[in-house]
Design a protein around this motif. Structure first.
Motif, PDB file in Angstrom:
ATOM      1  N   GLY A  29      56.310  38.526  44.761  1.00 44.40           N
ATOM      2  CA  GLY A  29      56.428  39.766  45.522  1.00 44.40           C
ATOM      3  C   GLY A  29      57.801  39.788  46.159  1.00 44.40           C
ATOM      4  O   GLY A  29      58.766  39.243  45.615  1.00 44.40           O
ATOM      5  N   GLU A  30      57.903  40.384  47.308  1.00 47.56           N
ATOM      6  CA  GLU A  30      59.170  40.377  48.015  1.00 47.56           C
ATOM      7  C   GLU A  30      59.529  38.948  48.397  1.00 47.56           C
ATOM      8  O   GLU A  30      58.708  38.229  48.974  1.00 47.56           O
ATOM      9  N   VAL A  82      42.526  46.491  50.334  1.00 50.11           N
ATOM     10  CA  VAL A  82      41.108  46.172  50.509  1.00 50.11           C
ATOM     11  C   VAL A  82      40.954  44.748  51.036  1.00 50.11           C
ATOM     12  O   VAL A  82      40.166  44.489  51.959  1.00 50.11           O
ATOM     13  N   TYR A  83      41.705  43.810  50.464  1.00 45.29           N
ATOM     14  CA  TYR A  83      41.657  42.426  50.946  1.00 45.29           C
ATOM     15  C   TYR A  83      42.064  42.341  52.423  1.00 45.29           C
ATOM     16  O   TYR A  83      41.483  41.571  53.201  1.00 45.29           O
ATOM     17  N   ASP A  84      43.060  43.121  52.801  1.00 44.79           N
ATOM     18  CA  ASP A  84      43.555  43.066  54.175  1.00 44.79           C
ATOM     19  C   ASP A  84      42.481  43.416  55.204  1.00 44.79           C
ATOM     20  O   ASP A  84      42.573  43.009  56.376  1.00 44.79           O
ATOM     21  N   VAL A  86      46.516  44.270  39.641  1.00 45.26           N
ATOM     22  CA  VAL A  86      46.181  43.188  40.576  1.00 45.26           C
ATOM     23  C   VAL A  86      47.373  42.252  40.740  1.00 45.26           C
ATOM     24  O   VAL A  86      47.631  41.734  41.827  1.00 45.26           O
ATOM     25  N   GLY A  87      48.125  42.044  39.654  1.00 48.31           N
ATOM     26  CA  GLY A  87      49.298  41.171  39.690  1.00 48.31           C
ATOM     27  C   GLY A  87      50.403  41.669  40.603  1.00 48.31           C
ATOM     28  O   GLY A  87      51.294  40.899  40.982  1.00 48.31           O
ATOM     29  N   GLN A  88      50.346  42.973  40.973  1.00 55.22           N
ATOM     30  CA  GLN A  88      51.314  43.541  41.915  1.00 55.22           C
ATOM     31  C   GLN A  88      50.787  43.433  43.343  1.00 55.22           C
ATOM     32  O   GLN A  88      51.066  44.260  44.206  1.00 55.22           O
ATOM     33  N   THR A 147      52.245  48.979  48.566  1.00 53.63           N
ATOM     34  CA  THR A 147      51.314  50.084  48.301  1.00 53.63           C
ATOM     35  C   THR A 147      50.105  49.668  47.458  1.00 53.63           C
ATOM     36  O   THR A 147      49.313  50.522  47.075  1.00 53.63           O
ATOM     37  N   ASN A 148      49.960  48.390  47.176  1.00 50.84           N
ATOM     38  CA  ASN A 148      48.883  47.927  46.315  1.00 50.84           C
ATOM     39  C   ASN A 148      47.527  48.109  46.992  1.00 50.84           C
ATOM     40  O   ASN A 148      47.288  47.610  48.099  1.00 50.84           O
TER      41      ASN A 148
END
Length: 619
Positions: free
Chosen positions: A223-224, A192-194, A179-181, A186-187
């Motif tokens: 993240g990035e 799913v959230y999206d 989840v932290g990624q 590719t997470n």
């Protein structure tokens, strides 16, 4: 797996599971309630009407957190208490941050845990007492509960179920790590959230409101740091470098190479603003009359602060590097702390002035841990960092103990006397820092207000003292045997204004702070036709005023400043209409192109191949 199957064999486990789900839900509702200005009805509507899927998804994440805690503790009731305490404390901190700065709690704010005493001082006595009462009540309750249930062991694991707890710990840790990624492309959790979330990159306040506290918090995980710009390649970067090399050569034909006998002083004054630039503010008891005088005689205008009520280090980051927060990922809320490893490669004023023979000193009359300044200044090329424990002049004016502007300005002259070279000094003051209520024994400037009167009076008193100190600074600079050029600006507005005043503000008023550039030698005043600039362009204004030669990078910033003089995420100054627009697509075609080039430049330095360094773009 047999251990997990055995976990649910006895009927009482279904009762316990239902209880845990209920506790997780209560904690989640608490977070939503505090996030929405302690409005429980909004939290309930979010959970059971507006965004049911998002609430369930986020509740599942919190359920994993609960299982992880349980695997460590081994006791359902004790785990429940710790979970609820944690959500309550996070909720109170969120409410306080929202009220002071208008922005939610970010993962990067965890860095501030080392500054607990400072944060409590900022929060004020009421919030501190609230936290104390909550923690004390829960502590007493835990003692009473333990005495009452000391003989009950039927719902504990402790030594008997070590294998199960180890298995739960491994599984929950792996899940939380994944989840932290969240911000990796590719997470699957993000995917799913999206499907249900409506992300708003330019406004994290709205992002948290629309998608919930947990989703907003996940969105702001590391993240990035910056997205890949369109058509990034060695060829496109070389074209940018070549274009602005030619611009620099043209500008430099009648400019000077060095700053002979000149000391450059950058002063970012804590919370310095002009109250009369705010709608609904009555114009009397002017706290900054001298500032108005000096602004009328020098290069002056307004900077667009990156945030309201806070974010000091972000204004500083932009001013010292010429980089902007606008192209960075929304998850980058504080570059000093989140991009500290990349600061080595970034351009900076300290490096630039050192090339011209100046000695670079940073001064901050507070401790060194705030925003990792010690490490940040070192990577940005400063020769020395002077802070509260190493300053010579440390007198204070107010009861909060912050070192005064007058003392900080005296430190500037002390540094110049100690160095052989001419100086570049960057000072970040502390005198005007919150809290403001009852800051002084006597308030000389009385302000009529229906709300936050004590806060506003204390702030006006701070501004009054800053104005007096500014007058002494300018007078001292005028009599100093060497030329002093002073670049002065406010980092952000204070978060003191009541809803009546704040609701009347147009958007840019919340981010409007004054600046001026003064020289102790008489120099022809350059008119800033736009009045607004971003902090990253202060250096460009100085170079123009002193007719200094510029690098290709500075030529790019000069070009950008003429086309889009002020911008942040969701706010872009359109010079054709002299108004702010909310999207860069509403700017001229040239303005859009220049912002794309800025994105490419920052990407190349922060995450790309560093082509620009090899092309001597910053030299």
């Amino acid at each position: 797996m047999q251990e997990l199957r055995n976990l649910f064999k006895k009927p009482r486990w279904f009762v316990i599971l239902g209880t845990v789900i209920g506790i997780v839900t209560i904690g989640h509702l608490l977070l939503q309630t505090f996030q929405n200005d302690f409005d429980f009805s909004v939290a309930v509507a979010f959970a059971f009407q507006w965004h049911v899927e998002l609430f369930l998804l986020s509740s599942f994440i919190l359920f994993i957190v609960f299982i992880w805690l349980y695997s460590l503790i081994g006791h359902i009731v004790l785990t429940s208490m710790i979970y609820l305490i944690t959500t309550l404390v996070i909720g109170i901190i969120t409410l306080q941050k929202m009220s002071m700065r208008g922005e939610p709690l970010y993962p990067s704010d965890i860095e501030m845990i080392n500054e607990v005493s400072f944060l409590l001082k900022m929060a004020g006595p009421l919030t501190t007492v609230m936290l104390g009462i909550v923690l004390m009540s829960i502590f007493i309750g835990a003692i009473l509960w333990k005495k009452k249930t000391s003989g009950l062991q039927q719902i504990t694991f402790y030594k008997k179920h070590k294998k199960r707890r180890v298995l739960l710990f491994i599984l929950s840790t792996l899940l939380l790590y994944y989840v932290g990624q969240f911000n990796n492309q590719t997470n699957k959790v993000r995917a799913v959230y999206d499907q249900y979330a409506y992300w708003i990159p330019y406004s994290q306040d709205m992002n948290y409101y629309n998608n919930g506290f947990v989703a907003g918090f996940l969105y702001n995980l590391s993240g990035e740091s910056i997205g890949n710009p369109d058509q990034y390649s060695k060829k496109t970067i070389a074209e940018i470098a070549s274009t602005y090399q030619k611009v620099a050569e043209e500008v430099n034909q009648d400019r000077m190479e060095t700053l002979d006998d000149t000391n450059i002083i950058f002063i970012m004054n804590e919370s310095f603003s002009d109250p009369y630039e705010i709608s609904k503010m009555t114009k009397y008891n002017d706290p900054i009359p001298y500032y108005r005088k000096i602004a009328g005689e020098t290069v002056s205008g307004f900077t667009l602060a990156p945030a309201y009520g806070g974010g000091t280090a972000n204004s500083e980051f932009e001013a010292l590097t010429g980089f902007s927060l606008e192209p960075l990922a929304p998850t980058i809320s504080t570059p000093y702390t989140q991009l500290v490893s990349e600061l080595d490669n970034m351009p900076s004023l300290a490096k630039s002035f050192k090339e011209k023979g100046l000695y670079a000193t940073a001064i901050h009359p507070f401790n060194t841990t705030m925003y990792k300044r010690r490490e940040a200044y070192e990577k940005l090329g400063f020769d020395e960092f002077i802070y509260d424990d190493t300053m010579t002049h440390t007198a204070t004016l107010s009861k909060d103990g912050y070192i005064s502007d007058r003392s900080a300005y005296k430190e500037i002259f002390h540094v110049m006397e100690q160095t052989v070279e001419k100086d570049f000094i960057h000072l970040v003051t502390m005198q005007n820092h919150t809290p403001y209520a009852n800051k002084y024994d006597e308030e000389e400037l009385v302000f009529e207000s229906r709300s936050n009167r004590k806060q506003i009076e204390g702030y006006f008193q701070d501004l009054h003292h800053s104005d007096l100190a500014l007058k002494q600074l300018i007078e001292a600079a005028e009599s100093y045997p060497e030329e002093m050029v002073i670049v002065f600006w406010g980092d952000h507005l204070p978060s003191i204004y009541g809803e009546e005043v704040k609701s009347a503000m147009i958007q840019e008023e919340q981010y409007k702070t004054p600046y001026f550039i003064f020289s102790s030698e008489k120099i022809e005043k350059i008119t800033n036709e736009n009045k607004w600039i971003s902090p990253q362009f202060l250096y460009i204004e100085l170079l123009d005023m002193k007719k200094q030669k510029i690098t290709p990078y500075q030529a790019f910033l000069k070009t950008l400043s003429k086309e889009v003089p002020a911008f942040e995420k969701g706010m872009y100054y359109d010079k054709t209409t002299s108004r702010f627009v909310e999207d860069e697509s509403l700017l001229s075609g040239r303005g859009q192109l220049l912002l794309k080039q800025l994105h490419a430049i920052q990407y190349d330095v922060i995450k790309g191949e560093n082509f620009l360094h090899r092309l001597h773009f910053f030299e």
